[in-house]
Enzyme design. Structure first.
Site, short mmCIF file in Angstrom:
data_model
loop_
_atom_site.label_atom_id
_atom_site.label_comp_id
_atom_site.label_asym_id
_atom_site.label_seq_id
_atom_site.Cartn_x
_atom_site.Cartn_y
_atom_site.Cartn_z
CD GLU A 166 70.96 86.06 31.44
OE1 GLU A 166 71.62 87.10 31.55
OE2 GLU A 166 71.50 84.95 31.22
CE LYS A 195 74.28 88.34 33.69
NZ LYS A 195 74.18 87.62 32.40
CB CYS A 229 73.25 84.02 33.69
SG CYS A 229 73.98 82.81 32.54
CB SER A 252 81.33 61.29 1.78
OG SER A 252 81.73 61.18 3.13
#
EC number: 6.3.5.1
Length: 690
Positions: free
Chosen positions: A45, A75, A136, A318
């Site tokens: 896309e 679309k 999509c 850490s």
């Protein structure tokens, strides 16, 4: 015979506004597809084509053949939830089965020799088959176009996607593609964007081709290859015979409203296809969540590093699970780089050489490459234990990072000294008689000093080593801590990017175990065994007395549940209580559930302001509290939740009475697929860490 077709699905690592790079990758994919015998090539896309039609901007597919544009297909359904705001940029095409003439720009007219081309909702009819287009979101919509296109005789469905990675999401995408043709028959081709497109999302490829409800070709989900082309050769007669046996489909097809057909003087099939090998169904190979954590954020970090043109990363290490998981992801990135170079990826090699400023360097050993691009720094204070110092040092040795040990006490004392000089008052930790305000402020000073030092060392560490460039600072706050607000605003969780900011503590623990088994990092065993702690309060007899879950007043397992209910199930305080009294009915009384829900919402709302400065993080969970684009909410709440909490109290009282009489509750609550918990913590939270 004219029945066998070869089609290609491409996954491209496109980058917003990189016009030359995007064009090069498109052309390369076309060349590869042709060399593999494909006669149709599909890209992801928006690989290059947003368009204005009559002064309206559309997200479009442009389908062309031999320099002639056949159709511009806008679309129909735009993604406008979660991470997506397509309606901000585009307008959906709302004219179903309608085609108009599009006037081409003069620069395009000179190339194609066309003045106008069809624009709208249509399908392509070649000499031997019919092709339809989805973009999509249309695959995910309840009324996907492929349904009626299939009934109208479309045999090949194509979908250009820009679909991002979320843990455990790939199976949903595969199921959608397979189901698109399981009921209706047909060939479904899906192409997807891949890589980091300059934001919090990682697009995870997974190009695929399916026929009649079964996958026949699978692309990679995580890869450093900028261009991937997947080709499958299939028999159209398999589609036709499959459809002929579905009587319900054929009855529906006889009543369908036909799509406009654009006739194309071209055949996708071969004229002589007797000897052409046909693809057969395969079983999709899914990654485990631990593998997804290992690979997805690592690829995202690589894209960010090479495109930002920095020389590596710096991580305050850490010795706890979160920073160790972040270090392991960087180590995984180094593995992926070495593997890609070994497999002949010239682009990755060129990028690696640019990053280390050595045109002859070849990354072969992940530990060696890690030493060049990754600096870890243990920032000790008088409240740090020798155990965490040793864990950080051993992990750094095993992954190969350039490791620094330093002590922040002088800086902390200087800052507190300034405050004391100005006010005449000296704050104390609560164990020495100080108030909760003093205790929290002294913790915050330590945390914020670490952020300042992290950026100082990121800018100048390579200078001290005689190497050019600067380092990106990595954060390591997990999604659960962010949701609860259990971190100091502008501490060392404030960084350039955070590869674990969208991942839960539970998943990170499983990932650490995966690294022990697959990377043989034995230092992680002691890290896994140690209780999570901030180490910001004084030690007791040399041992850590502060733990995260005691400070928070809730467990990390509970936080994951709260997060899913808050975001995915859209539950406020009362709805969350309503669901949890059933989910936890075997392990908590209604009063205990009420107390836990109230405590969570108080802490969540008090700390919501921290989300406005949250470090950009890899998006991996659908309950992320990311305030930038995904979880848009107020950051100033009425933290008393008076009406909601009163409703909880009333219901808890009624529920308590009902259970006291051994009656059955009439509530019918669905647990929205959430996992059950071990017995929740009954601790009270002691501080907020502002």
């Amino acid at each position: 015979m004219g029945r066998v077709v070869s089609v290609a699905a491409c996954a491209l690592n496109q980058w917003a506004l990189d016009f030359e790079g995007n064009a090069e990758r498109i052309l390369r994919s076309i060349s590869i597809a042709k060399s593999k015998g494909a006669r149709y090539r599909l890209g992801p896309e928006l690989e290059i084509w947003p368009l204005m039609h009559r002064n309206v901007r559309y997200n479009c597919r442009v389908i062309f053949l031999n320099k002639k544009i056949l159709l511009i297909r806008p679309k129909l359904s735009l993604a406008n939830t979660g991470n997506y705001r397509e309606l901000r940029w585009f307008t959906p095409w709302n004219k179903a089965r309608h085609v108009e003439e599009y006037l081409l720009p003069r620069i395009i007219q000179e190339v194609t020799g066309q003045d106008t081309v069809p624009f709208g909702d249509a399908v392509l009819a070649t000499k031997d088959t019919c092709l339809g287009t989805e973009i999509c979101e249309e695959l995910w919509a309840p009324n996907s176009p492929h349904i009626e296109m299939g009934l109208d005789g479309v045999e090949i469905f194509t979908n250009s996607s820009g679909s991002h990675h979320v843990l455990r999401k790939a199976h949903t995408r595969v199921d959608l593609v397979n189901s698109a043709t399981a009921k209706n028959g047909g060939i479904y081709i899906l192409s997807n964007q891949k890589g980091c497109d300059g934001d919090r999302l990682y697009y995870d490829g997974c190009a695929m081709i399916s026929m009649n409800g079964e996958i026949v070709a699978q692309g990679s989900q995580f890869s450093l290859d900028d261009v991937e082309v997947l080709v499958a050769t299939l028999d159209l007669e398999d589609v036709r015979s499959y459809r002929a046996e579905i009587s319900s489909r054929n009855l529906a097809a006889s009543k369908v409203n036909p799509f406009p057909r654009i006739k194309v003087n071209f055949a996708l099939s071969y004229s002589d296809d007797l000897a052409v090998p046909i693809c057969v169904p395969i079983q999709w190979k899914h990654h485990s969540p631990e593998e997804e954590i290992c690979l997805g954020p690592a690829c995202w970090l690589w894209d960010y590093l090479r495109r930002s043109k920095q020389a590596g990363f710096l991580l305050p290490l850490s010795g706890g699970i979160d920073s160790s998981a972040t270090a392991c992801i960087v180590y995984s990135m180094c593995h992926q780089v070495c593997l890609a170079v070994k497999n002949g990826n010239a682009e990755v090699l060129a990028d690696a050489r640019k990053i280390v400023h050595d045109e002859t360097y070849i990354p072969e050993d992940p530990r060696e490459f890690c030493k060049l691009v990754f600096t870890t720094c243990y920032m000790a204070s008088e409240n740090s234990s020798q155990d965490t110092r040793n864990r950080a040092k051993l992990l750094a040795e095993q992954i190969g990072s350039y490791h620094i040990n330093l002590n922040i006490d002088a800086a902390v004392k200087a800052i507190v000294g300034i405050f004391s000089m100005v006010t005449g008052r000296t704050p104390c930790f609560s164990v020495y008689g100080g108030s909760s305000r003093e205790n929290l402020a002294l913790q915050n000073v330590q945390a914020r000093v670490r952020m300042v030092l992290a950026y100082l060392f990121a800018q100048l560490t390579l200078w001290t080593r005689g190497m050019p460039g600067g380092l990106l600072v990595l954060g390591s706050a997990n999604v659960d801590e962010s949701l609860r607000g259990y971190f100091t605003k502008y501490d060392c969780s404030s960084a350039d990017i955070n590869p674990i900011g969208g991942i839960s503590k539970t998943d990170l623990k499983n990932f650490i175990q995966y690294c022990i088994e697959n990377f043989h990092l034995t230092a992680l065993r002691s890290i896994m065994a140690a209780p999570p702690t901030a180490e910001l309060e004084p030690l007791v007899d040399g041992q850590v007395s502060q733990t995260d879950e005691a400070d928070m007043g809730m467990t990390y397992a509970e936080l994951s549940i709260y997060g899913k209910l808050r975001k995915i199930a859209k539950a406020g305080p009362y709805s969350m209580f309503y669901k949890l009294i059933n989910l936890w009915k075997e392990i908590c009384t209604p009063r205990e559930v009420a107390s836990k829900v109230k405590h969570f919402f108080r802490m969540y709302s008090v700390n919501r302001h921290k989300m406005t400065t949250l470090t950009p993080s890899y998006h991996a969970e659908n309950y992320s509290p990311d305030d930038n684009r995904f979880d848009l909410r107020p950051f100033l709440y009425n933290t008393t939740w008076s009406w909601q909490f009163r409703c909880i109290d009333n219901q808890e009282h009624k529920t308590g009475l009902s259970r006291g009489k051994d009656t059955i509750l009439s509530h019918h609550v669905v647990a929205v697929g959430l996992p059950s918990l071990s017995v929740p913590s009954r601790r009270k939270g002691r501080n907020i860490r502002s």
